[in-house]
Write a protein that holds these residues in place. Sequence first.
Motif, PDB file in Angstrom:
ATOM      1  N   THR A 192       0.631  -1.211   0.178  1.00 11.60           N
ATOM      2  CA  THR A 192       0.061   0.111   0.615  1.00 11.60           C
ATOM      3  C   THR A 192       0.833   0.974   0.383  1.00 11.60           C
ATOM      4  N   ASP A 193       0.284   2.411  -0.752  1.00  8.59           N
ATOM      5  CA  ASP A 193       1.290   3.442  -0.748  1.00  8.59           C
ATOM      6  C   ASP A 193       0.118   4.328  -1.085  1.00  8.59           C
ATOM      7  N   LEU A 194       1.004   5.609  -0.593  1.00 12.17           N
ATOM      8  CA  LEU A 194       0.446   6.840  -0.770  1.00 12.17           C
ATOM      9  C   LEU A 194       1.219   7.875  -1.348  1.00 12.17           C
ATOM     10  N   GLN A 195       1.136   8.601  -2.121  1.00  8.79           N
ATOM     11  CA  GLN A 195       2.120   9.985  -2.064  1.00  8.79           C
ATOM     12  C   GLN A 195       1.506  11.000  -2.478  1.00  8.79           C
ATOM     13  N   MET A 200       5.468  13.857  -0.284  1.00  7.28           N
ATOM     14  CA  MET A 200       5.666  13.364   0.687  1.00  7.28           C
ATOM     15  C   MET A 200       5.632  11.621   0.277  1.00  7.28           C
ATOM     16  N   GLY A 201       5.476  10.295   0.613  1.00  7.73           N
ATOM     17  CA  GLY A 201       5.396   9.251   0.429  1.00  7.73           C
ATOM     18  C   GLY A 201       5.821   8.269   1.638  1.00  7.73           C
ATOM     19  N   TYR A 202       4.400   7.557   1.368  1.00  6.58           N
ATOM     20  CA  TYR A 202       4.439   6.321   2.045  1.00  6.58           C
ATOM     21  C   TYR A 202       4.219   5.325   1.708  1.00  6.58           C
ATOM     22  N   GLY A 203       5.205   4.218   2.309  1.00  2.00           N
ATOM     23  CA  GLY A 203       4.814   2.970   1.481  1.00  2.00           C
ATOM     24  C   GLY A 203       4.924   1.551   2.530  1.00  2.00           C
ATOM     25  N   TYR A 204       3.505   0.800   2.156  1.00  2.00           N
ATOM     26  CA  TYR A 204       3.702  -1.022   3.707  1.00  2.00           C
ATOM     27  C   TYR A 204       4.270  -1.789   2.670  1.00  2.00           C
ATOM     28  N   GLU A 205       5.105  -2.239   2.899  1.00  2.00           N
ATOM     29  CA  GLU A 205       4.312  -3.731   2.678  1.00  2.00           C
ATOM     30  C   GLU A 205       4.367  -4.974   3.855  1.00  2.00           C
ATOM     31  N   ASP A 206       3.734  -6.073   3.046  1.00  8.01           N
ATOM     32  CA  ASP A 206       3.102  -6.709   4.196  1.00  8.01           C
ATOM     33  C   ASP A 206       3.633  -8.082   3.812  1.00  8.01           C
ATOM     34  N   ASN A 207       4.548  -8.570   3.961  1.00 10.58           N
ATOM     35  CA  ASN A 207       4.666 -10.129   2.980  1.00 10.58           C
ATOM     36  C   ASN A 207       4.462 -11.383   4.024  1.00 10.58           C
ATOM     37  N   LYS A 208       3.903 -12.371   3.391  1.00 14.11           N
ATOM     38  CA  LYS A 208       3.599 -13.386   4.055  1.00 14.11           C
ATOM     39  C   LYS A 208       4.446 -14.606   3.083  1.00 14.11           C
TER      40      LYS A 208
END
Length: 1006
Positions: A381-384, A402-410
């Motif tokens: 998920t990312d927000l720019q 501004m940039g925000y990123g989130y990774e969820d890896n299973k």
Amino acid sequence: MKNNHVTACITGLLLLLSWANSLAHIHAAPKTVPIPITLQSLTVTGKVTDDMGRPIYGAHILIQGTQRGAFSGPTGSYTLEVTPSDILECSYLGHVTQTITVAGRTTIDFTLETETTLLEGVELNAGYYSVSQKERTGNIVKVNAKEIDKQPVSNPLATIQGRMSGVDISQNSGIPGGGYIIRIRGQNSINAGNDPLYIVDGVPFGSSSLGSAIVSGSIIPLGNPNPLSVLAPEEIQSIEVLKDADATAIYGSRGANGVVLITTKKGQVGKTRLSVDLTSGLGHIAKFPKLMDTPTYLEMRREAFTNDGFSDYPFYAYDINGTWDPDKYTDWQEELLGETAYRHSARLSFSGGNATTRFRMGAGHQQETTVFVGDSKYKKTDLQASVNHRSEDGKLGLDLSMGYGYEDNKLPGFDLSGQARNLPPNAPTLYDAEGALNWENGTWTNPLSLLESDYLSDRYSLLANLVLSYRPTPALEFKTNIGYNDMRLEESRTSPHTMFNPAFGLDSRSSSIFFNNGGVRSWIVEPQIGWEMTYGNLALKVLAGATFQGEVTTRLTQLGVGYSSNALLYDLSAASYHSVLSDTRTEYRYQALFGRINLSFGDIYHLNITGRRDGSSRFGPGRRFADFWALGGAWIFTRNRSIGEALPFLSFGKLRGSYGTTGNDQIGDYQYLDTYSVSGNNYNGITGLRPSRLFNPDFGWEENRKSELALELGFLRDRIYLTGSWYDNRSTNQLTGIPLPATTGFTSIQSNLAAKVANTGWEFELKTVNLDKENIRWTTRANLSIPNNELLEFPGLETSTLADTYVIGQPLSIKKLYHSQGVDPQTGYHNFLDYDDNGIIDVNDRQWIADTTPAFHGGLGNTLTLGPWEMDLFFQFRKQDGFGMQYGGIQPGSMVNQPIEVGDRWQEIGSNAPQQRYSAGFDPNASIAFDRYRNSSGTFTDTSFFRLRTVSVSYDIPSGSTMDCQVYLQGHNLWTWTALDNGTPEGISGFIPQPRMLTLGLRLGL
């Protein structure tokens, strides 16, 4: 009839010559022939300038319909005798011709606009400044958003793979979030880092993954997940790579290995627009190695025991002693790696603005599965967001992004590729009749037991950048760049007791878990001042600034063993044994002064001087500061009137070159200090310390001297544009370990070594517009790189610990191997060359050089537009040698499946075969011979490939409203031709390769 043909041929030839003559005179000024002047003549004077107000020297002012005219002088002025009714036509190479009627006037000035070609208007981001494609003195390559958006990939590095000359990128595996290796013009350093500097919207972005090989190395190659995967390619406007000294020296030590500049999308002037992009794709492994089927495998096993002198099979040879079904066949590659991977994404963005304020906000979410069986899933998920503002008078500017990123890896805790390749084809089924894991009475390790182990990772990235600028005058600008980056990684890998054979009688007291938490917080402040001046044909630009940067890196790796229940695995406090494997915190400080002076004369000659004084906390007190500089120049020789007339077929021609120095401090923090580590041993209840590094105050910078010469040529108004570059980079003062006597208690001391590494090569880029009509356009782009890497000097190499790794005169990427001489027809064992002629084959005979450096690599792309349809195809190619499946493999005849080519083996005395006799492991001579063979030239082969990397087909649906609607189909890694018979030519053995992906998308604009 013959006469008609002759007449037609002559007519066609005359038309062709007429067309060629007209082309030749596009940029050639007509010869001036004086004619008699009428009695009503008058004298006209004036000045010719360009659209920037600069005088044009050599412009041709012609009286239309005649051959009489004049040329403008150094100040742009001219004088011409005319009649009141004459029409004057002013032309100059590279500018739009202007006509003005005299109408009795005696003063007529011309302002010529720059002629737009393929080259004009292309702006390149050089980091601290921007430069036009035609005026650049350095080597900068660029991929824009249009190319990026056509690729169904999730990592920004994948979008430039094969598309840039001099930039070599390889993907370690097909795991989502996996690692990449990037080398810009080769490997410069023996022991220090070779990664480029990443800059995202003006903020340095760390290339360190923060991952731990102990935790993630079994599923992600080298335990090195790529940090750039947190960035969304869909939000990127352009990626530029700076390569030579002129382009990189302004970054000083940080630019030694090249610079990758990533610019995110910004708002545009216009009404507020909403964009929606939806995609859904699927993928699978394109090609599996060809392995033995059950009859061939069992034949190998039985023959192996016979060769070893056994007529009865041991109890543990379940595959051939009757325990397992000899008629069963399972394609374990399809069974374990044959699932379909799915990728879905949704993206939403708002943008708009007016002349003073522009804004943009985008958000996206992506989900992706793997080809493994099970419930693996990767989410991102990312927000720019960005705001760009200018005051009404244009003096004050504010740019915020501004940039925000989130990774969820299973993922599974282990890659199943090794099991898929090695399992016997007649191994038991995966599940028993009740649907539970089948252990076949303890006779095998069920590969799905590895899925009981989970690898979980969460990655967070926050990046912010603020640029404040003020222009008190049009020529003077004050600017400050302020940036902040916060990246965190939390990862874990479990090993519950359920992943082991129940026959072992284990419970949760044997369960364990690894944790790794890492973080990097960095900030940067860069005040700058810029000044511009134009005087006649001379244009001067000056830039000066400073850099203040700080970075704090933390990492904590822990192990927990023994739980009362597997439900408590993620709670370390519930573990009966808890160990801190690593706990580090490092600080890095960097300061610099930098400057640039750019001179342009008459839009013909360009000179660029850059310099930087760097200070790094990674070196001793006396070696912390170093100076780096570069000189770049360009001569646009087609702007010279005489040359332009002599070469009318050239629309653009430029010769450029550069020379300068950059540095390298990628050696980690505190390397010059004498440091201590926790010993792990207790004495009277006190944990002891042990020395781990010796003090070296003279530990200093690596230095990279870069040279380049390049020629750029444009034909037919730049519809054909060719660039050729030659470069020579010499890296000295290498940061490496100097061997020490054992009596010191240390094997080496970190120091500078007078070793020298050279990277030389040729690079070519071609862009063409093959067809450009009202509704049809066809363009081609291609690049080719021919690199060469060589270790020129290494004092004391023969006595150092690196003597078995490097050879003077060879690349740094070599491996020393045994030289295979084939299979002995008498014994059936592999033979090897005895280099020292001592009658013994040992490690001293590992002298055969295996060079894995690419001979050349590049890409070829074509884009065809037919009205609302557009199709884009891009091919990637590489000529390279590498290792086949048997490199580091297991001896044929063991209880492991083998590639089908192993079947061509020695069977009897006198037979000639490429593979030695089978052995089940009881013949020591066979085992020793194969152990050498798997590290010999026999496993080194041609791994070249030609790959259809991406295909994109899009259709713009006609709409009577303001809404834009496009549907598209994209493919990635669709087809690969390779000389490698088995497996894929890219990636690391034991890990899944890149999958073949097909993606369907819908793009809406309101």
